[in-house]
Design a protein around this motif. Sequence first.
Motif, PDB file in Angstrom:
ATOM      1  N   LEU A  46      28.423 -76.196 -43.819  1.00  0.00           N
ATOM      2  CA  LEU A  46      29.797 -75.047 -45.258  1.00  0.00           C
ATOM      3  C   LEU A  46      29.246 -75.993 -46.596  1.00  0.00           C
ATOM      4  O   LEU A  46      29.238 -77.657 -46.587  1.00  0.00           O
ATOM      5  N   SER A  47      29.400 -74.976 -46.815  1.00  0.00           N
ATOM      6  CA  SER A  47      28.664 -75.085 -48.528  1.00  0.00           C
ATOM      7  C   SER A  47      30.831 -75.618 -48.868  1.00  0.00           C
ATOM      8  O   SER A  47      31.771 -74.946 -48.897  1.00  0.00           O
ATOM      9  N   ARG A  48      30.416 -76.545 -49.901  1.00  0.00           N
ATOM     10  CA  ARG A  48      31.496 -77.309 -50.830  1.00  0.00           C
ATOM     11  C   ARG A  48      32.143 -75.342 -51.854  1.00  0.00           C
ATOM     12  O   ARG A  48      31.419 -74.732 -51.972  1.00  0.00           O
ATOM     13  N   GLY A  49      33.780 -75.378 -51.019  1.00  0.00           N
ATOM     14  CA  GLY A  49      34.299 -73.757 -52.167  1.00  0.00           C
ATOM     15  C   GLY A  49      33.999 -72.633 -51.097  1.00  0.00           C
ATOM     16  O   GLY A  49      34.761 -71.828 -51.413  1.00  0.00           O
ATOM     17  N   GLN A  50      33.109 -72.842 -50.301  1.00  0.00           N
ATOM     18  CA  GLN A  50      33.703 -72.004 -48.979  1.00  0.00           C
ATOM     19  C   GLN A  50      34.392 -71.616 -48.975  1.00  0.00           C
ATOM     20  O   GLN A  50      35.359 -72.006 -48.677  1.00  0.00           O
ATOM     21  N   ARG A  51      35.502 -69.856 -48.414  1.00  0.00           N
ATOM     22  CA  ARG A  51      36.299 -69.687 -47.447  1.00  0.00           C
ATOM     23  C   ARG A  51      36.021 -69.552 -46.187  1.00  0.00           C
ATOM     24  O   ARG A  51      34.985 -68.924 -45.370  1.00  0.00           O
ATOM     25  N   VAL A  52      36.886 -70.003 -45.722  1.00  0.00           N
ATOM     26  CA  VAL A  52      36.576 -70.644 -44.258  1.00  0.00           C
ATOM     27  C   VAL A  52      38.146 -70.512 -43.330  1.00  0.00           C
ATOM     28  O   VAL A  52      39.260 -70.736 -43.568  1.00  0.00           O
ATOM     29  N   LYS A  53      38.181 -69.715 -42.278  1.00  0.00           N
ATOM     30  CA  LYS A  53      39.713 -69.865 -41.882  1.00  0.00           C
ATOM     31  C   LYS A  53      39.748 -70.570 -40.224  1.00  0.00           C
ATOM     32  O   LYS A  53      38.736 -70.865 -39.547  1.00  0.00           O
ATOM     33  N   ARG A  54      41.189 -70.755 -40.316  1.00  0.00           N
ATOM     34  CA  ARG A  54      41.070 -71.316 -39.238  1.00  0.00           C
ATOM     35  C   ARG A  54      42.400 -71.083 -38.471  1.00  0.00           C
ATOM     36  O   ARG A  54      43.023 -69.962 -39.184  1.00  0.00           O
ATOM     37  N   ILE A  55      43.146 -71.159 -37.801  1.00  0.00           N
ATOM     38  CA  ILE A  55      44.493 -70.716 -36.549  1.00  0.00           C
ATOM     39  C   ILE A  55      45.201 -71.718 -36.444  1.00  0.00           C
ATOM     40  O   ILE A  55      45.282 -72.536 -36.005  1.00  0.00           O
ATOM     41  N   VAL A  56      46.835 -71.307 -36.957  1.00  0.00           N
ATOM     42  CA  VAL A  56      47.656 -72.122 -37.065  1.00  0.00           C
ATOM     43  C   VAL A  56      49.077 -71.214 -35.890  1.00  0.00           C
ATOM     44  O   VAL A  56      48.780 -70.377 -35.955  1.00  0.00           O
ATOM     45  N   GLY A  57      49.859 -72.115 -35.966  1.00  0.00           N
ATOM     46  CA  GLY A  57      50.460 -72.216 -35.501  1.00  0.00           C
ATOM     47  C   GLY A  57      50.691 -71.759 -33.880  1.00  0.00           C
ATOM     48  O   GLY A  57      49.494 -72.366 -33.536  1.00  0.00           O
ATOM     49  N   GLY A  58      51.737 -70.675 -33.656  1.00  0.00           N
ATOM     50  CA  GLY A  58      51.505 -70.493 -31.939  1.00  0.00           C
ATOM     51  C   GLY A  58      52.905 -71.317 -31.544  1.00  0.00           C
ATOM     52  O   GLY A  58      52.614 -71.870 -31.418  1.00  0.00           O
ATOM     53  N   ARG A  59      53.546 -69.801 -31.041  1.00  0.00           N
ATOM     54  CA  ARG A  59      54.395 -70.947 -30.057  1.00  0.00           C
ATOM     55  C   ARG A  59      54.504 -70.486 -29.052  1.00  0.00           C
ATOM     56  O   ARG A  59      56.133 -68.858 -29.001  1.00  0.00           O
ATOM     57  N   ILE A  60      53.825 -69.919 -27.256  1.00  0.00           N
ATOM     58  CA  ILE A  60      53.726 -69.851 -26.368  1.00  0.00           C
ATOM     59  C   ILE A  60      54.823 -69.868 -25.385  1.00  0.00           C
ATOM     60  O   ILE A  60      53.119 -71.079 -24.613  1.00  0.00           O
ATOM     61  N   PRO A  61      55.572 -70.199 -24.879  1.00  0.00           N
ATOM     62  CA  PRO A  61      55.934 -70.825 -23.940  1.00  0.00           C
ATOM     63  C   PRO A  61      55.253 -70.751 -22.346  1.00  0.00           C
ATOM     64  O   PRO A  61      54.695 -69.314 -21.834  1.00  0.00           O
ATOM     65  N   THR A  62      54.974 -71.998 -21.469  1.00  0.00           N
ATOM     66  CA  THR A  62      53.702 -71.676 -20.651  1.00  0.00           C
ATOM     67  C   THR A  62      54.669 -71.773 -19.118  1.00  0.00           C
ATOM     68  O   THR A  62      54.497 -71.286 -18.044  1.00  0.00           O
TER      69      THR A  62
END
Length: 494
Positions: free
Chosen positions: A477-493
Amino acid sequence: MKPFAAIVSPAAFRLKGVLLAAVLASSCAVNPATGEREISLVSESQEIAMGREADPAITAQMGGEYDDPQLQARVSELGMSLAQASERPDLPWTFRVLDDDLINAFALPGGFIYVTRGILSYMNSEAELVGVLGHEVGHVTARHTASRITRQQLGMIGVVGGAIFSETVRNNAGLALQGLQLLMLRYSREDESESDALGYRYMTRINYHPQGISEVMQMLQSTSPSAEEMGIPTWMLSHPDPGNRVEANERRLARDAENGQTFEGYARNQSSFLDLLDGMVFGKDPRQGYFIDTRFLHPVLRFEITFPRGWGTQNGAQAVQAGNPEQTAIMGLTFADAESAAAAMNGFAAQEGVQTGRRTTWNEGGVDAVMAEFTAATEQGTLAGAIMYADYGGAVYQILGYGPSGSWGSVQGAVTGAIQSFRPLTDGRLLDVAPHRIEVMTVPANMSFTQFLNRYPSTVADEEVALANQVGVDATLSRGQRVKRIVGGRIPTG
């Protein structure tokens, strides 16, 4: 709403022997998008009527419109630009983002185009989105669904007297089934190639880089599950692979390059597109219900039901379903269109061919329910089952289980027990859920994707994050590149 057969009346297309040649001659015209002469037994007004009639049911069945006015507006704006650049700009074009996690995009005749939040979440530029929208616009401008109906119709001349669909479909299709019938008219390889070429034409007319078509096709190849894994049409089901479509698009690009067209300066719009995805729900939304084994819990409607152990289950936008491994019984939970449970049961019992047994009623924990076993005479034989209607939380629910009468005894106890397990959901831990969401980040320095994952961890598997960004885990990845990450999520198991 009227049944589909009332919109596309079989009588309107009845091709009696002495009139066949005249009808075919009068129906032959030049397709404005392809330039080819074609026979069509479906007029433009009938295309529009089919799409307009099916649109509400399809929208509801696939989760409704995703609640993001800015995203909806941008998708519509791009879609309308493509439509105005097409050969059929005056159709009542409608573009919707559906609140469904499936990776899917499709079109109904008359100009009704749909993309899901699922497919958007794996895209990384507007050029990719425009490539998909242009492809779907191409299906409409080339009248592919009308062509499929016409071919089906012509193949049935003399067999069913010109009926558009089978007696079963015409007699039993509700509006949702009618919409799915349109989706299930599978496109041919030629249709797909033609729509790819038309999408290329339209997106270049509005100055979007056609490399986006190759990029989104590569994404679809890496993410699309098999049709057998899904309960409703996916991209790969409604869009059978016509061969190596990426290579076909690269040949178009090479051809244009030979002619001096390099598309320099044509839009890709990666950063602004990712801004639209920031905060979008990623994957399944547990607020719409979730399973723990065969126990289904709905935290917003605040109910739960436990289906029989070992049964397959599926949560849809309008119904929850389950089926036994032997495929001899099915259960479903959905809303009932009635003022009360008693009124709903009276309506069910009044249907022709249905006989209900003794009714059992109870009121417990705010659930006012009435239940009965029944038999139903159908063209395929006699069915037996149990049904319950429940007043709860301001709505009336129908919980139904049935199978062939000959095998009903083997599942009767499991089904009735499951139906009676419907109850309020009160456990605060099971009510406290949240979906995963996309967070778009700007990379602060050159780093590998693995380093990015370690520094900015996600709440889903690393492989899933890589797919969402369409990069390998060993990518740089290059400096300044826009990238997704996935956050949150709360699902009982459990």
